[in-house]
Design a protein around this motif. Structure first.
Motif, PDB file in Angstrom:
ATOM      1  N   LYS A  75      35.681 -17.080 -24.294  1.00 46.18           N
ATOM      2  CA  LYS A  75      34.298 -16.916 -23.610  1.00 46.18           C
ATOM      3  C   LYS A  75      33.611 -18.020 -23.235  1.00 46.18           C
ATOM      4  CE  LYS A  75      29.884 -14.800 -23.249  1.00 46.18           C
ATOM      5  NZ  LYS A  75      28.714 -15.606 -24.598  1.00 46.18           N
ATOM      6  N   ILE A  76      33.724 -18.033 -21.953  1.00 42.05           N
ATOM      7  CA  ILE A  76      33.326 -18.974 -20.594  1.00 42.05           C
ATOM      8  C   ILE A  76      31.937 -18.954 -20.012  1.00 42.05           C
ATOM      9  CG2 ILE A  76      34.383 -19.795 -18.865  1.00 42.05           C
ATOM     10  CD1 ILE A  76      36.991 -19.224 -19.477  1.00 42.05           C
ATOM     11  N   GLU A  77      31.527 -19.777 -20.111  1.00 45.65           N
ATOM     12  CA  GLU A  77      29.974 -20.074 -19.305  1.00 45.65           C
ATOM     13  C   GLU A  77      29.876 -21.567 -18.674  1.00 45.65           C
ATOM     14  OE1 GLU A  77      26.666 -17.304 -22.745  1.00 45.65           O
ATOM     15  OE2 GLU A  77      26.888 -19.603 -22.801  1.00 45.65           O
ATOM     16  N   GLY A  78      28.759 -21.348 -17.706  1.00 46.33           N
ATOM     17  CA  GLY A  78      27.939 -22.211 -17.363  1.00 46.33           C
ATOM     18  C   GLY A  78      27.078 -22.167 -16.042  1.00 46.33           C
ATOM     19  N   HIS A  79      26.688 -23.310 -16.071  1.00 48.21           N
ATOM     20  CA  HIS A  79      25.112 -23.405 -14.881  1.00 48.21           C
ATOM     21  C   HIS A  79      25.246 -24.066 -14.231  1.00 48.21           C
ATOM     22  CE1 HIS A  79      23.563 -26.344 -17.057  1.00 48.21           C
ATOM     23  NE2 HIS A  79      22.318 -26.334 -16.500  1.00 48.21           N
ATOM     24  N   TYR A  80      24.156 -23.624 -12.898  1.00 48.66           N
ATOM     25  CA  TYR A  80      23.675 -24.399 -12.031  1.00 48.66           C
ATOM     26  C   TYR A  80      21.947 -24.404 -11.836  1.00 48.66           C
ATOM     27  CZ  TYR A  80      23.272 -27.649  -7.781  1.00 48.66           C
ATOM     28  OH  TYR A  80      23.213 -28.534  -7.085  1.00 48.66           O
ATOM     29  N   ALA A  81      21.646 -25.374 -11.596  1.00 50.16           N
ATOM     30  CA  ALA A  81      20.627 -26.147 -12.072  1.00 50.16           C
ATOM     31  C   ALA A  81      19.984 -26.587 -10.142  1.00 50.16           C
ATOM     32  CB  ALA A  81      19.588 -26.600 -13.201  1.00 50.16           C
ATOM     33  N   PHE A  82      18.987 -25.877  -9.498  1.00 50.95           N
ATOM     34  CA  PHE A  82      18.996 -26.717  -8.192  1.00 50.95           C
ATOM     35  C   PHE A  82      17.119 -27.260  -8.417  1.00 50.95           C
ATOM     36  CE2 PHE A  82      20.900 -22.532  -7.320  1.00 50.95           C
ATOM     37  CZ  PHE A  82      21.428 -22.833  -6.215  1.00 50.95           C
ATOM     38  N   ASP A  83      17.191 -27.294  -9.378  1.00 53.30           N
ATOM     39  CA  ASP A  83      15.636 -28.715  -9.567  1.00 53.30           C
ATOM     40  C   ASP A  83      15.542 -27.838 -10.917  1.00 53.30           C
ATOM     41  OD1 ASP A  83      14.055 -28.128  -6.614  1.00 53.30           O
ATOM     42  OD2 ASP A  83      14.559 -26.005  -7.994  1.00 53.30           O
ATOM     43  N   PRO A  84      14.957 -29.200 -11.369  1.00 53.41           N
ATOM     44  CA  PRO A  84      14.783 -29.714 -13.012  1.00 53.41           C
ATOM     45  C   PRO A  84      14.093 -28.254 -13.864  1.00 53.41           C
ATOM     46  CG  PRO A  84      14.536 -31.631 -12.172  1.00 53.41           C
ATOM     47  CD  PRO A  84      14.264 -30.532 -10.778  1.00 53.41           C
ATOM     48  N   THR A  85      14.257 -27.767 -14.649  1.00 57.30           N
ATOM     49  CA  THR A  85      13.584 -26.786 -15.163  1.00 57.30           C
ATOM     50  C   THR A  85      14.145 -26.816 -16.559  1.00 57.30           C
ATOM     51  OG1 THR A  85      13.688 -24.499 -15.359  1.00 57.30           O
ATOM     52  CG2 THR A  85      15.589 -25.528 -14.772  1.00 57.30           C
ATOM     53  N   ILE A  86      12.721 -25.811 -17.657  1.00 55.58           N
ATOM     54  CA  ILE A  86      13.439 -25.985 -19.604  1.00 55.58           C
ATOM     55  C   ILE A  86      14.435 -25.230 -19.153  1.00 55.58           C
ATOM     56  CG2 ILE A  86      12.046 -24.161 -19.391  1.00 55.58           C
ATOM     57  CD1 ILE A  86      12.074 -26.986 -21.536  1.00 55.58           C
ATOM     58  N   TYR A  87      14.363 -24.096 -18.725  1.00 55.10           N
ATOM     59  CA  TYR A  87      15.884 -22.909 -18.931  1.00 55.10           C
ATOM     60  C   TYR A  87      17.349 -24.652 -18.432  1.00 55.10           C
ATOM     61  CZ  TYR A  87      12.150 -19.746 -18.973  1.00 55.10           C
ATOM     62  OH  TYR A  87      10.504 -19.598 -18.628  1.00 55.10           O
ATOM     63  N   ALA A  88      17.554 -25.516 -17.325  1.00 57.23           N
ATOM     64  CA  ALA A  88      18.435 -26.295 -17.878  1.00 57.23           C
ATOM     65  C   ALA A  88      18.049 -27.333 -19.389  1.00 57.23           C
ATOM     66  CB  ALA A  88      18.453 -27.244 -16.859  1.00 57.23           C
ATOM     67  N   ALA A  89      17.239 -26.677 -20.295  1.00 58.85           N
ATOM     68  CA  ALA A  89      17.261 -28.124 -21.216  1.00 58.85           C
ATOM     69  C   ALA A  89      18.382 -27.752 -21.800  1.00 58.85           C
ATOM     70  CB  ALA A  89      15.873 -28.477 -21.601  1.00 58.85           C
ATOM     71  N   LEU A  90      18.981 -28.496 -22.733  1.00 64.10           N
ATOM     72  CA  LEU A  90      20.175 -28.433 -23.947  1.00 64.10           C
ATOM     73  C   LEU A  90      18.961 -28.754 -24.859  1.00 64.10           C
ATOM     74  CD1 LEU A  90      23.382 -28.101 -23.956  1.00 64.10           C
ATOM     75  CD2 LEU A  90      23.269 -29.914 -24.895  1.00 64.10           C
ATOM     76  N   THR A  91      19.765 -27.581 -25.526  1.00 57.95           N
ATOM     77  CA  THR A  91      19.364 -28.532 -27.502  1.00 57.95           C
ATOM     78  C   THR A  91      20.491 -28.621 -27.941  1.00 57.95           C
ATOM     79  OG1 THR A  91      20.537 -25.831 -27.560  1.00 57.95           O
ATOM     80  CG2 THR A  91      17.836 -25.209 -27.108  1.00 57.95           C
ATOM     81  N   GLY A  92      20.852 -29.507 -28.713  1.00 54.52           N
ATOM     82  CA  GLY A  92      21.140 -30.686 -28.580  1.00 54.52           C
ATOM     83  C   GLY A  92      21.329 -31.570 -30.203  1.00 54.52           C
ATOM     84  N   ILE A  93      19.988 -32.422 -30.704  1.00 55.65           N
ATOM     85  CA  ILE A  93      19.819 -32.962 -31.387  1.00 55.65           C
ATOM     86  C   ILE A  93      19.600 -32.642 -32.392  1.00 55.65           C
ATOM     87  CG2 ILE A  93      19.147 -35.465 -32.658  1.00 55.65           C
ATOM     88  CD1 ILE A  93      21.443 -36.250 -31.505  1.00 55.65           C
ATOM     89  N   ASP A  94      20.394 -32.661 -33.393  1.00 55.42           N
ATOM     90  CA  ASP A  94      19.675 -31.185 -34.740  1.00 55.42           C
ATOM     91  C   ASP A  94      18.799 -32.743 -35.427  1.00 55.42           C
ATOM     92  OD1 ASP A  94      21.361 -29.665 -34.600  1.00 55.42           O
ATOM     93  OD2 ASP A  94      23.759 -30.599 -34.873  1.00 55.42           O
ATOM     94  N   THR A  95      18.311 -31.346 -36.582  1.00 52.54           N
ATOM     95  CA  THR A  95      17.118 -32.185 -38.331  1.00 52.54           C
ATOM     96  C   THR A  95      18.110 -31.756 -39.124  1.00 52.54           C
ATOM     97  OG1 THR A  95      15.952 -30.914 -37.885  1.00 52.54           O
ATOM     98  CG2 THR A  95      15.635 -32.461 -36.547  1.00 52.54           C
ATOM     99  N   VAL A  96      17.492 -33.247 -40.276  1.00 49.69           N
ATOM    100  CA  VAL A  96      18.210 -32.785 -41.147  1.00 49.69           C
ATOM    101  C   VAL A  96      18.580 -31.745 -41.598  1.00 49.69           C
ATOM    102  CG1 VAL A  96      17.456 -34.628 -43.060  1.00 49.69           C
ATOM    103  CG2 VAL A  96      19.669 -33.657 -43.560  1.00 49.69           C
ATOM    104  N   SER A  97      16.862 -31.237 -41.249  1.00 46.78           N
ATOM    105  CA  SER A  97      16.125 -30.237 -42.012  1.00 46.78           C
ATOM    106  C   SER A  97      16.421 -29.232 -42.132  1.00 46.78           C
ATOM    107  CB  SER A  97      14.415 -30.316 -41.972  1.00 46.78           C
ATOM    108  OG  SER A  97      14.213 -29.750 -39.801  1.00 46.78           O
ATOM    109  N   THR A  98      16.848 -28.541 -41.010  1.00 45.51           N
ATOM    110  CA  THR A  98      17.566 -27.139 -40.424  1.00 45.51           C
ATOM    111  C   THR A  98      18.978 -26.875 -40.222  1.00 45.51           C
ATOM    112  OG1 THR A  98      16.138 -27.043 -38.468  1.00 45.51           O
ATOM    113  CG2 THR A  98      14.840 -26.844 -39.978  1.00 45.51           C
TER     114      THR A  98
END
Length: 412
Positions: free
Chosen positions: A280-303
């Protein structure tokens, strides 16, 4: 009267009474017809007709136990600064379908409950009971609450890379209405989604998908009418330094507008390298800041659920990112790896030590690997490790994290 006469008279009377009763018809109540549950094979395995109706229902889900380990962002994620905890999740999926003159009528609902233990118990993290998805479909029309069209698996092609931590950009659920036209493996969708800002104009999404025996490909576009500034935290701590986000996103929207536009695409190739393989290969480009270009990243130990980097104090909105994933099955054993690299938008931070700091060309990258084994039918285990890093350079520095989990899951 002698004994003989008495016996003959008694016998005659008994016969007369018996004959009179026999003349009355005996009515035996017939049992009510039983409407047994019938298998509905129109929509695949697991569907049954609801008795007395032509509606087919499937009930499924899973029960999962997971032990999580994650680096502690509050301690800069170095050395032995790790937290550990367990979580148990129960999920139920209800899927009801029937055929109408306008196409298939479907109602889908997903509810789940989760209980967590953490090294420092927090009632907000201890338990959750949510409606994860609920929507109605009639033919190509869909209305309800689920993954945004930006990330949902329309046309049978799921977004995200092939590990459990799939590194999806802009992974959010929202209320929406959309229409999908599908024919011969091709589908085209157009949708309006509630951006939760309270204004009257919704976000607009479009998606093209093609899927076949070889794999598939997709292209998504989104017009984000208003970026929700409430998603940005106030004062946070980065590497032990208090930092106030001083209008980070308004400084990026230099034309004075709050709208944004982004594109994303991907391709999936099956059995290209070896049998039972996926690339699988994926990519994106955002012309402006948007929540749809926000990366889900840092984890919490609870979940170890995908929570935004903003939870750890870093506003991570990616201008562009590209990634790849590979999964290979060997009978009951499966392995998968994925990686992603991208650049953040420029931002202005206020550092209590150094004053205003302009962050430019922030770099982000992540790597994930897992191994899974099917212990028996509908019961499997999965172990996964991930590493994520974002480097803003200068006095702000970088933030990284190693996290992982071991999971036991029973599907039904």
């Amino acid at each position: 009267m002698n004994i003989k006469s008495l016996l003959l008279g008694s016998a005659a009377a008994f016969v007369a009474i018996t004959g009179a009763r026999a003349a009355d018809a005996v009515v035996v109540a017939e049992p009510e017809p039983v409407d047994y549950v019938r298998v509905c094979d129109v929509y695949g395995k697991g569907f049954y007709y609801i008795p007395g109706t032509e509606t087919c229902l499937s009930v499924g889900g899973y029960v999962r136990f997971q032990y999580n380990v994650a680096g502690d962002p509050a301690r800069n994620l170095e050395g032995d600064d790790y937290q550990a905890g367990s979580s148990v999740r129960a999920r139920l999926n209800f899927d009801a379908r029937e055929e109408t003159e306008l196409g298939t009528l479907r109602a889908f609902a997903r509810v789940q409950a989760q209980n967590n233990t953490v090294s420092q118990p927090d009632s907000a993290l201890g338990a959750s009971y949510v409606m994860d998805q609920a929507y109605i479909q009639l033919g190509g029309l869909l209305v309800g609450y689920r993954d945004s069209l930006w990330t949902s698996g329309v046309g049978g092609l799921e977004d995200g890379l092939l590990t459990d931590t799939d590194l999806v950009v802009g992974d959010i659920n929202t209320n929406q209405i959309s229409y999908t036209f599908a024919a011969n493996g091709f589908s085209a969708s157009l949708g309006l989604e509630d951006d939760r800002t309270g204004d009257i104009v919704p976000d607009v999404h479009a998606k093209l998908v093609y899927s076949g025996a070889w794999g598939g490909a997709y292209l998504s576009a989104v017009y984000d009418e208003t970026f929700n500034i409430n998603d940005v935290p106030g004062t946070v701590q980065i590497n032990g330094v208090n930092v106030t986000l001083a209008g980070v996103y308004p400084t990026l929207l230099q034309d004075g507008n709050n709208d944004a536009f982004a594109l994303k695409g991907g391709v999936l190739l099956k059995n290209l390298i070896a049998p039972e393989s996926q690339l699988k290969i994926e990519g994106h480009y955002a012309f402006d800041p948007t929540i749809y270009a926000a990366l889900t990243g840092i984890d919490t130990v609870s979940t170890l659920s995908n929570s935004q980097f903003t939870n750890a104090g870093i506003p991570l909105i990616l201008e562009w990112a590209a990634g790849a994933g590979y999964a290979q099955a060997f009978g009951k054993l499966g392995i998968a790896v994925s990686g992603q690299y991208g650049k953040t938008f420029d931002a202005t931070l206020f550092n209590t030590r150094t004053g205003l700091t302009t962050v430019r060309d922030g770099e982000y990258w992540a790597a994930v690997a897992n191994v899974g084994y099917q212990i028996t039918n509908n019961f499997a285990t999965l172990g996964e490790v991930s590493y994520k890093n974002v480097d803003f350079g200068g006095p702000v520095g970088d933030l990284d994290q190693v996290s992982g989990f071991i999971r036991l899951q029973r599907d039904f």
